[in-house]
Design an enzyme around this catalytic site. Structure first.
Site, mmCIF file in Angstrom:
data_model
loop_
_atom_site.group_PDB
_atom_site.id
_atom_site.type_symbol
_atom_site.label_atom_id
_atom_site.label_comp_id
_atom_site.label_asym_id
_atom_site.label_seq_id
_atom_site.Cartn_x
_atom_site.Cartn_y
_atom_site.Cartn_z
ATOM 1 N N HIS A 195 0.807 -1.223 0.000
ATOM 2 C CA HIS A 195 0.000 0.000 0.000
ATOM 3 C C HIS A 195 0.840 1.274 0.000
ATOM 4 C CE1 HIS A 195 -3.558 -2.502 1.799
ATOM 5 N NE2 HIS A 195 -3.357 -2.721 0.523
ATOM 6 N N THR A 228 -3.721 -8.238 10.992
ATOM 7 C CA THR A 228 -4.571 -7.674 9.936
ATOM 8 C C THR A 228 -6.001 -8.162 10.123
ATOM 9 O OG1 THR A 228 -5.013 -7.538 7.557
ATOM 10 C CG2 THR A 228 -3.818 -9.479 8.291
HETATM 11 P P1 NAD Z 1 -7.009 -2.945 10.437
HETATM 12 O O1 NAD Z 1 -6.951 -1.677 11.209
HETATM 13 O O2 NAD Z 1 -8.197 -3.217 9.602
HETATM 14 O O3 NAD Z 1 -6.876 -4.184 11.452
HETATM 15 C C1 NAD Z 1 -5.896 -4.279 12.442
HETATM 16 C C2 NAD Z 1 -5.935 -5.685 13.012
HETATM 17 O O4 NAD Z 1 -4.888 -5.823 13.928
HETATM 18 C C3 NAD Z 1 -7.228 -6.016 13.764
HETATM 19 O O5 NAD Z 1 -7.710 -7.277 13.342
HETATM 20 C C4 NAD Z 1 -6.794 -6.063 15.240
HETATM 21 O O6 NAD Z 1 -7.510 -7.017 15.987
HETATM 22 C C5 NAD Z 1 -5.347 -6.469 15.100
HETATM 23 N N1 NAD Z 1 -4.485 -6.016 16.183
HETATM 24 C C6 NAD Z 1 -4.515 -4.827 16.840
HETATM 25 N N2 NAD Z 1 -3.519 -4.770 17.743
HETATM 26 C C7 NAD Z 1 -2.829 -5.931 17.632
HETATM 27 C C8 NAD Z 1 -1.685 -6.451 18.306
HETATM 28 N N3 NAD Z 1 -1.047 -5.764 19.256
HETATM 29 N N4 NAD Z 1 -1.238 -7.688 17.944
HETATM 30 C C9 NAD Z 1 -1.879 -8.406 16.981
HETATM 31 N N5 NAD Z 1 -2.965 -7.953 16.324
HETATM 32 C C10 NAD Z 1 -3.438 -6.733 16.645
HETATM 33 O O7 NAD Z 1 -5.682 -2.998 9.591
HETATM 34 P P2 NAD Z 1 -5.320 -3.749 8.242
HETATM 35 O O8 NAD Z 1 -5.904 -5.118 8.237
HETATM 36 O O9 NAD Z 1 -3.866 -3.566 8.075
HETATM 37 O O10 NAD Z 1 -6.063 -2.965 7.053
HETATM 38 C C11 NAD Z 1 -6.286 -1.611 7.011
HETATM 39 C C12 NAD Z 1 -5.445 -0.753 6.083
HETATM 40 O O11 NAD Z 1 -4.978 0.215 6.931
HETATM 41 C C13 NAD Z 1 -4.230 -1.268 5.441
HETATM 42 O O12 NAD Z 1 -4.397 -1.115 4.101
HETATM 43 C C14 NAD Z 1 -3.077 -0.339 5.855
HETATM 44 O O13 NAD Z 1 -2.462 0.233 4.717
HETATM 45 C C15 NAD Z 1 -3.725 0.768 6.551
HETATM 46 N N6 NAD Z 1 -3.121 1.239 7.809
HETATM 47 C C16 NAD Z 1 -1.771 1.217 7.984
HETATM 48 C C17 NAD Z 1 -1.232 1.651 9.173
HETATM 49 C C18 NAD Z 1 0.261 1.628 9.350
HETATM 50 O O14 NAD Z 1 0.996 1.810 8.395
HETATM 51 N N7 NAD Z 1 0.742 1.357 10.562
HETATM 52 C C19 NAD Z 1 -2.052 2.102 10.200
HETATM 53 C C20 NAD Z 1 -3.440 2.124 9.988
HETATM 54 C C21 NAD Z 1 -3.953 1.665 8.783
#
Ligand code: NAD
Length: 246
Positions: free
Chosen positions: A122, A191
């Site tokens: 992404h 994820t």
């Molecule tokens: P999402 O926000 O949809 O899901 C996050 C997942 O992580 C959830 O299922 C949650 O239960 C789990 N989670 C939270 N804390 C955790 C931990 N400590 N250990 C294990 N699991 C944990 O995120 P996604 O599935 O990556 O999809 C959303 C989109 O958001 C992606 O396309 C991404 O590009 C973008 N995004 C990226 C960032 C980043 O770069 N850090 C931050 C927010 C969103």
């Protein structure tokens, strides 16, 4: 072709013996670093949902608003450090012959933890792309001086990330699919498995008789077909797995 699946092996043994491992990470892997996930309680900015900001339509309508949000996210991420989950995955790469880390994250924290073989599905929040000539440049200014930032050609730049409704970079998804097909083990960390096509990569691994391990805080759509699901914070579970490899 992956070896026949042996269900008696523990997760640690599996990882120790694997010749090829693909890892798919999402926002959850960076949550313990303090980067908000999109769907968690901290995921809102002002009153906006992410679907109202991370789209080409939103940027065309109001580039200043979208850039203000990215400026805010960049400031938050700049204050974060890689956590033990990022570090454990960087260590895993060192001990597996064929390894690829596929991330949906745009924060660059895997690379900061030392991961080398990384595919960013992404994009990356620290790069900007010209809306006129498509040139991509690094921009790590925090906060951004001028919003929206401009290219040397004078046109407005956008974040070099993939927005909802946009296709993924072709070479990145091709590399990710190849790794998903060829790996013995796919480790899926943090994820929600809702965003396509990333969410279908573990299905590809299953179709090619690989073994899928999920690490999350809660069940996801992936849980139904993963071979193992572990509900524990990635920053706690992954270092435990890697410790046994030393
Ligand atoms: P999402 O926000 O949809 O899901 C996050 C997942 O992580 C959830 O299922 C949650 O239960 C789990 N989670 C939270 N804390 C955790 C931990 N400590 N250990 C294990 N699991 C944990 O995120 P996604 O599935 O990556 O999809 C959303 C989109 O958001 C992606 O396309 C991404 O590009 C973008 N995004 C990226 C960032 C980043 O770069 N850090 C931050 C927010 C969103």
């Amino acid at each position: 072709m992956p070896a026949e699946i042996d269900h008696t092996m523990t997760l640690r043994q599996r990882l120790r013996r694997a010749r090829s491992v693909a890892v798919l990470t999402g926002a959850g892997v960076s949550a313990e670093s303090g980067v908000p996930t999109f769907r968690g309680p901290d995921g809102l900015w002002r009153a906006y949902r992410v679907e109202q900001l991370a789209t080409p339509e939103a940027f065309a309508r109001d580039p200043l608003l979208v850039w203000e949000w990215y400026d805010w996210r960049r400031q938050r991420i700049a204050a974060c450090r890689p956590n033990p989950a990022h570090q454990a995955l960087a260590a895993l790469e060192q001990s597996v012959a064929e390894f690829l880390l596929i991330t949906q994250n745009v924060d660059g924290l895997h690379q900061r933890a030392g991961s080398k073989a990384v595919v960013e599905l992404h994009g990356n929040i620290w790069r900007v792309r010209c809306t006129a000539d498509n040139s991509v440049t690094e921009n790590t200014d925090v906060p951004l001086g001028t919003v929206p930032p401009r290219c040397t050609c004078g046109a407005v730049q956008r974040p070099d990330v993939v927005w909802f409704g946009e296709p993924l970079p072709e070479t990145a998804i091709a590399r990710a699919m190849r790794a998903a097909e060829q790996c013995e083990i796919m480790l899926v960390v943090g994820t929600s498995a809702l965003v396509q096509p990333a969410a279908s990569l573990p299905q590809l691994t299953k179709r090619h008789r690989g073994y899928v391990i999920e690490v999350n805080l809660e069940p996801t759509p992936l849980t139904a077909y993963a071979d193992e699901s572990h509900y524990e914070a990635a920053g706690v579970l992954l270092p435990k797995l890697m410790a046994s490899r030393c």
